[in-house]
Design an enzyme around this catalytic site. Structure first.
Site, PDB file in Angstrom:
ATOM      1  N   GLY A 299       5.971   1.700   3.258  1.00 54.75           N
ATOM      2  CA  GLY A 299       7.410   1.735   3.533  1.00 54.75           C
ATOM      3  C   GLY A 299       8.275   1.237   2.382  1.00 54.75           C
TER       4      GLY A 299
ATOM      5  CB  SER B  83       2.428  -3.544  -8.446  1.00 54.09           C
ATOM      6  OG  SER B  83       3.265  -3.790  -7.339  1.00 54.09           O
TER       7      SER B  83
ATOM      8  CG  LEU C 220      -1.924  -1.114   1.355  1.00 52.45           C
ATOM      9  CD1 LEU C 220      -2.570  -1.084   2.743  1.00 52.45           C
ATOM     10  CD2 LEU C 220      -2.977  -0.990   0.260  1.00 52.45           C
ATOM     11  CB  SER C 221       0.007   4.737  -0.871  1.00 56.66           C
ATOM     12  OG  SER C 221       0.582   6.003  -0.666  1.00 56.66           O
ATOM     13  N   GLY C 222       2.459   4.336   1.441  1.00 61.15           N
ATOM     14  CA  GLY C 222       2.852   4.634   2.822  1.00 61.15           C
ATOM     15  C   GLY C 222       3.270   3.414   3.624  1.00 61.15           C
TER      16      GLY C 222
HETATM   17  P1  ADP Z   1       5.658   3.844   0.108  1.00 64.93           P
HETATM   18  O1  ADP Z   1       6.871   3.944  -0.762  1.00 64.93           O
HETATM   19  O2  ADP Z   1       5.261   2.425   0.407  1.00 64.93           O
HETATM   20  O3  ADP Z   1       4.504   4.686  -0.338  1.00 64.93           O
HETATM   21  P2  ADP Z   1       7.209   5.439   1.946  1.00 64.93           P
HETATM   22  O4  ADP Z   1       8.498   4.695   2.072  1.00 64.93           O
HETATM   23  O5  ADP Z   1       7.154   6.631   1.055  1.00 64.93           O
HETATM   24  O6  ADP Z   1       6.056   4.390   1.557  1.00 64.93           O
HETATM   25  O7  ADP Z   1       6.709   5.915   3.388  1.00 64.93           O
HETATM   26  C1  ADP Z   1       6.775   5.083   4.529  1.00 64.93           C
HETATM   27  C2  ADP Z   1       6.820   5.940   5.798  1.00 64.93           C
HETATM   28  O8  ADP Z   1       6.818   5.075   6.926  1.00 64.93           O
HETATM   29  C3  ADP Z   1       8.080   6.792   5.880  1.00 64.93           C
HETATM   30  O9  ADP Z   1       7.756   8.043   6.401  1.00 64.93           O
HETATM   31  C4  ADP Z   1       8.957   5.992   6.868  1.00 64.93           C
HETATM   32  O10 ADP Z   1       9.844   6.819   7.573  1.00 64.93           O
HETATM   33  C5  ADP Z   1       7.886   5.387   7.794  1.00 64.93           C
HETATM   34  N1  ADP Z   1       8.321   4.160   8.486  1.00 64.93           N
HETATM   35  C6  ADP Z   1       8.232   3.955   9.820  1.00 64.93           C
HETATM   36  N2  ADP Z   1       8.729   2.741  10.163  1.00 64.93           N
HETATM   37  C7  ADP Z   1       9.152   2.163   9.017  1.00 64.93           C
HETATM   38  C8  ADP Z   1       9.773   0.916   8.721  1.00 64.93           C
HETATM   39  N3  ADP Z   1      10.059   0.010   9.673  1.00 64.93           N
HETATM   40  N4  ADP Z   1      10.060   0.642   7.421  1.00 64.93           N
HETATM   41  C9  ADP Z   1       9.769   1.547   6.446  1.00 64.93           C
HETATM   42  N5  ADP Z   1       9.195   2.745   6.665  1.00 64.93           N
HETATM   43  C10 ADP Z   1       8.889   3.073   7.937  1.00 64.93           C
END
Ligand code: ADP
Length: 197
Positions: free
Chosen positions: A37, A106, A33-35
């Site tokens: 990680g 995806s 999902l979006s967000g």
């Molecule tokens: P995506 O690419 O899936 O849309 P992002 O990487 O842009 O997600 O965002 C994920 C957010 O979650 C970031 O702000 C990141 O700092 C936070 N986060 C907190 N804990 C984790 C973790 N264990 N792994 C990855 N991201 C994390």
């Protein structure tokens, strides 16, 4: 027309390019999902591989949609075409000898299957970033969940468009349980087992 397209056999092959680079070439595909990680972990993974002198390239949703795929929407048909083009680009990069990291929501199983078909099953590592939607929405990194809830975005995965989870990913990560560093370590050990690198 297609019958008149006959690929040329070039002398510098994928195998020779890989030998020059001293490592095999393949694709690490992040889905979730979006967000969840994906990009955060993909970024740290690329840094770790780069430090090991592995030649990489990172393809990410937003940068591809701003360029190559800037004529595509988020309808199911355009999402499929988005993923198909990315897979073809990744396939060329694998042929060039790179370890390609791709970070895309995806959401459709069939589209991810298509990626595997295009790059070849042996060249494909699937990483499912399985962070609960409540946590993704709480983070709301780009403010998109709030907009989707307010009805400003249609076809937003998890809110008003489906996400079809992988059934047997190579690596599965719930970022509420696993740190970024631990996630990178899990992926590195999976690719070490697969490709002995
Ligand atoms: P995506 O690419 O899936 O849309 P992002 O990487 O842009 O997600 O965002 C994920 C957010 O979650 C970031 O702000 C990141 O700092 C936070 N986060 C907190 N804990 C984790 C973790 N264990 N792994 C990855 N991201 C994390």
């Amino acid at each position: 027309m297609e019958k008149y397209i006959i690929p040329h056999n070039f002398s510098v092959t994928k195998k020779r390019r890989s030998a020059l680079k001293n490592h095999v070439a393949f694709l690490i595909w992040f889905t979730g999902l979006s967000g969840s990680g994906k990009s955060t972990i993909a970024n740290e993974l690329e840094k770790a591989l780069f430090e090991k002198e592995i030649h990489t390239y990172l393809l990410d949703g937003d940068n591809v949609r701003k360029g190559l795929n800037n004529n595509l929407s988020f309808s199911p048909e355009d999402r499929s075409e988005n993923i198909r083009r990315i897979a073809e680009v990744a396939n060329l990069m694998i042929d060039a000898g790179l370890v390609v990291i791709a970070s895309f929501v995806s959401p459709y199983k069939e589209d991810r299957e298509n990626v595997k078909r295009i790059v070849g099953y042996d060249n494909f590592v699937e990483v499912f970033v399985n962070t609960p939607i409540e946590e993704c929405e709480r983070r709301d990194v780009k403010g998109l969940y709030a907009k989707a809830r307010a009805g400003e975005i249609k076809n937003f995965t998890g809110i008003n468009a489906p996400y079809e989870a992988p059934t047997v990913p190579d690596v599965e990560i719930d970022t509420t349980m696993v740190s970024v560093e631990e996630a990178v370590a899990l992926i590195l050990s999976a690719i070490n087992r697969r490709f002995k690198m």
